[in-house]
Design a protein around this motif. Structure first.
Motif, PDB file in Angstrom:
ATOM      1  N   THR A   4      40.775  46.857  39.377  1.00 34.40           N
ATOM      2  CA  THR A   4      42.192  46.550  39.227  1.00 34.40           C
ATOM      3  C   THR A   4      43.037  47.494  40.049  1.00 34.40           C
ATOM      4  N   SER A   5      42.747  48.796  39.984  1.00 30.78           N
ATOM      5  CA  SER A   5      43.534  49.729  40.771  1.00 30.78           C
ATOM      6  C   SER A   5      43.268  49.561  42.253  1.00 30.78           C
ATOM      7  N   LEU A   6      42.055  49.153  42.605  1.00 30.35           N
ATOM      8  CA  LEU A   6      41.757  48.861  43.997  1.00 30.35           C
ATOM      9  C   LEU A   6      42.631  47.713  44.485  1.00 30.35           C
ATOM     10  N   MET A  76      37.010  39.054  45.279  1.00 32.62           N
ATOM     11  CA  MET A  76      35.854  38.578  44.521  1.00 32.62           C
ATOM     12  C   MET A  76      34.549  38.905  45.229  1.00 32.62           C
ATOM     13  N   TRP A  77      34.574  38.928  46.569  1.00 29.28           N
ATOM     14  CA  TRP A  77      33.365  39.116  47.363  1.00 29.28           C
ATOM     15  C   TRP A  77      32.999  40.574  47.602  1.00 29.28           C
ATOM     16  N   GLU A  78      33.814  41.514  47.172  1.00 33.85           N
ATOM     17  CA  GLU A  78      33.541  42.920  47.471  1.00 33.85           C
ATOM     18  C   GLU A  78      32.178  43.405  46.977  1.00 33.85           C
ATOM     19  N   PRO A  79      31.669  42.928  45.831  1.00 29.14           N
ATOM     20  CA  PRO A  79      30.355  43.417  45.397  1.00 29.14           C
ATOM     21  C   PRO A  79      29.208  43.097  46.353  1.00 29.14           C
ATOM     22  N   VAL A  80      29.399  42.114  47.259  1.00 24.86           N
ATOM     23  CA  VAL A  80      28.303  41.754  48.168  1.00 24.86           C
ATOM     24  C   VAL A  80      28.637  41.987  49.635  1.00 24.86           C
ATOM     25  N   MET A  81      29.869  42.299  49.973  1.00 21.70           N
ATOM     26  CA  MET A  81      30.251  42.350  51.386  1.00 21.70           C
ATOM     27  C   MET A  81      29.511  43.429  52.160  1.00 21.70           C
ATOM     28  N   PRO A 186      39.473  30.828  28.110  1.00 21.44           N
ATOM     29  CA  PRO A 186      38.605  29.734  28.539  1.00 21.44           C
ATOM     30  C   PRO A 186      37.998  29.950  29.920  1.00 21.44           C
ATOM     31  N   SER A 187      38.728  30.606  30.809  1.00 20.25           N
ATOM     32  CA  SER A 187      38.192  30.858  32.145  1.00 20.25           C
ATOM     33  C   SER A 187      37.054  31.859  32.094  1.00 20.25           C
ATOM     34  N   LEU A 188      37.276  32.983  31.445  1.00 24.69           N
ATOM     35  CA  LEU A 188      36.255  34.029  31.434  1.00 24.69           C
ATOM     36  C   LEU A 188      35.007  33.597  30.682  1.00 24.69           C
ATOM     37  N   THR A 189      35.144  32.807  29.633  1.00 25.47           N
ATOM     38  CA  THR A 189      33.946  32.359  28.923  1.00 25.47           C
ATOM     39  C   THR A 189      33.171  31.321  29.723  1.00 25.47           C
ATOM     40  N   GLU A 202      34.039  46.347  35.417  1.00 27.06           N
ATOM     41  CA  GLU A 202      35.078  46.186  36.429  1.00 27.06           C
ATOM     42  C   GLU A 202      35.229  44.749  36.910  1.00 27.06           C
ATOM     43  N   SER A 203      34.120  44.043  37.056  1.00 27.27           N
ATOM     44  CA  SER A 203      34.212  42.669  37.542  1.00 27.27           C
ATOM     45  C   SER A 203      34.937  41.771  36.542  1.00 27.27           C
ATOM     46  N   VAL A 204      34.657  41.941  35.256  1.00 24.71           N
ATOM     47  CA  VAL A 204      35.355  41.169  34.234  1.00 24.71           C
ATOM     48  C   VAL A 204      36.831  41.551  34.203  1.00 24.71           C
ATOM     49  N   GLN A 205      37.108  42.848  34.300  1.00 26.12           N
ATOM     50  CA  GLN A 205      38.500  43.301  34.322  1.00 26.12           C
ATOM     51  C   GLN A 205      39.256  42.708  35.508  1.00 26.12           C
ATOM     52  N   TYR A 206      38.597  42.718  36.662  1.00 31.29           N
ATOM     53  CA  TYR A 206      39.215  42.146  37.865  1.00 31.29           C
ATOM     54  C   TYR A 206      39.559  40.673  37.645  1.00 31.29           C
ATOM     55  N   ALA A 207      38.597  39.885  37.158  1.00 30.67           N
ATOM     56  CA  ALA A 207      38.839  38.460  36.955  1.00 30.67           C
ATOM     57  C   ALA A 207      39.957  38.223  35.946  1.00 30.67           C
ATOM     58  N   ARG A 208      39.949  39.002  34.862  1.00 29.13           N
ATOM     59  CA  ARG A 208      40.995  38.853  33.852  1.00 29.13           C
ATOM     60  C   ARG A 208      42.373  39.121  34.446  1.00 29.13           C
ATOM     61  N   GLU A 209      42.485  40.185  35.217  1.00 26.98           N
ATOM     62  CA  GLU A 209      43.786  40.549  35.784  1.00 26.98           C
ATOM     63  C   GLU A 209      44.259  39.517  36.802  1.00 26.98           C
ATOM     64  N   ARG A 210      43.337  38.962  37.578  1.00 26.86           N
ATOM     65  CA  ARG A 210      43.740  37.964  38.568  1.00 26.86           C
ATOM     66  C   ARG A 210      44.251  36.705  37.879  1.00 26.86           C
ATOM     67  N   VAL A 211      43.556  36.261  36.832  1.00 24.70           N
ATOM     68  CA  VAL A 211      44.014  35.066  36.126  1.00 24.70           C
ATOM     69  C   VAL A 211      45.336  35.347  35.427  1.00 24.70           C
TER      70      VAL A 211
END
Length: 297
Positions: A4-6, A76-81, A186-189, A202-211
């Protein structure tokens, strides 16, 4: 530094440190971001009717273009880039209505998103790329492949569909009527396993904050664009290597749905990642990176 801070740092840096670099193709501004991750370049790109941002890792080798899921952005792609950028140039951009492209003109269709994808390739000076799309991004990639197959060195479809779901309109309406906070659960589940949600990494936090931080107008426009997906049966003659990558634990685009896509693209490779949910890249990045690297070899 959390994801999120990133994200906050990237947006701040984009606003403050954008400068013209004549070493890139015409129409690009570039900025080097400095954070806890290896340096990445962000190119500001002008498409037909809006601006967006393209992130780049790697300076040499074949080009890879990554297309993100609905409601998220290129991060979203940072974990694999980093892994994918070994010996390759890897690009990830913000789809219209998302991230730096939020507020772009709508309504729009999947044909518009396909034109955007080709426009990104033109802007970064890439004639042919290995295109990877997840979920909504997979729909965009398929639509672009139907439109311009000569721009594809290969196609990788992750956790996606080749037909619209009846639920798409309901999700659009819910965003408009109930707001973005109501879309988080509903999105995260749909996206993550129960274990990942419990850990709340962090990945869940990122997705939550974006939505949660999304715009209901953009959210609804994206789901309605997804309703216009019209590619089923149209990739039978694509003629480029194709990977269809399913998640064993995906409750949205199930392995059965993904296997159907593979059967409609003769010669494609079908693979199921064990224990992997819809957001493959965010929960099982190592499995995804390995599968893509093996496919490209």
């Amino acid at each position: 530094m959390t994801v999120t801070s990133l994200a906050d740092a990237r947006m701040l840096g984009l606003a403050k440190r954008m400068s013209l670099d004549t070493g890139f193709p015409r129409g690009l501004d570039t900025v080097t971001m400095v954070d806890a991750h290896p340096p990445a370049q962000l190119h500001r790109v002008r498409l037909a009717d809006h601006d967006t941002v393209v992130a780049q890792r790697g300076d040499a080798g074949p080009a890879v273009l990554l297309v993100h899921a609905l409601g998220l952005d290129h991060q979203m792609w940072e974990p694999v880039m980093d892994a994918l950028a070994v010996g390759r140039r890897v690009f990830a951009y913000d789809v219209r209505g998302h991230g730096a492209a939020a507020g772009s003109p709508n309504p729009y269709t999947m044909a518009d998103t396909a034109r955007d994808l080709i426009g990104v390739l033109d802007a970064i000076g890439v004639q042919r790329a290995h295109v990877v799309g997840l979920s909504f991004g997979g729909g965009i990639a398929q639509t672009a492949a139907v439109r311009a197959p000569e721009r594809f060195a290969s196609l990788a479809l992750l956790a996606t569909t080749d037909f619209p779901f009846d639920a798409f309109e309901g999700r659009a309406l819910s965003g408009e009527n109930d707001g973005m906070a109501a879309q988080v659960a509903p999105s995260l589940t749909r996206w993550f396993t129960a274990d990942a949600l419990a850990v709340n990494g962090e990945s869940v936090q990122y997705a939550r904050e974006r939505v949660l931080g999304g715009n209901p107008v953009d959210w609804a426009a994206a789901w309605r664009a997804f309703k216009s997906l019209d590619v089923q049966g149209k990739l039978a003659d694509l003629g480029v290597p194709t990977l269809v990558l399913a998640g064993e634990a995906d409750v949205s685009t199930t392995p059965e749905i993904m296997r159907g896509i593979a059967t409609r693209i003769p010669g494609s490779r079908f693979r199921v990642l064990p224990g992997t949910p819809h957001m493959q890249v965010l929960e099982q990045p190592a499995l995804v990176a390995d599968a893509l690297a093996e496919f490209w070899r």
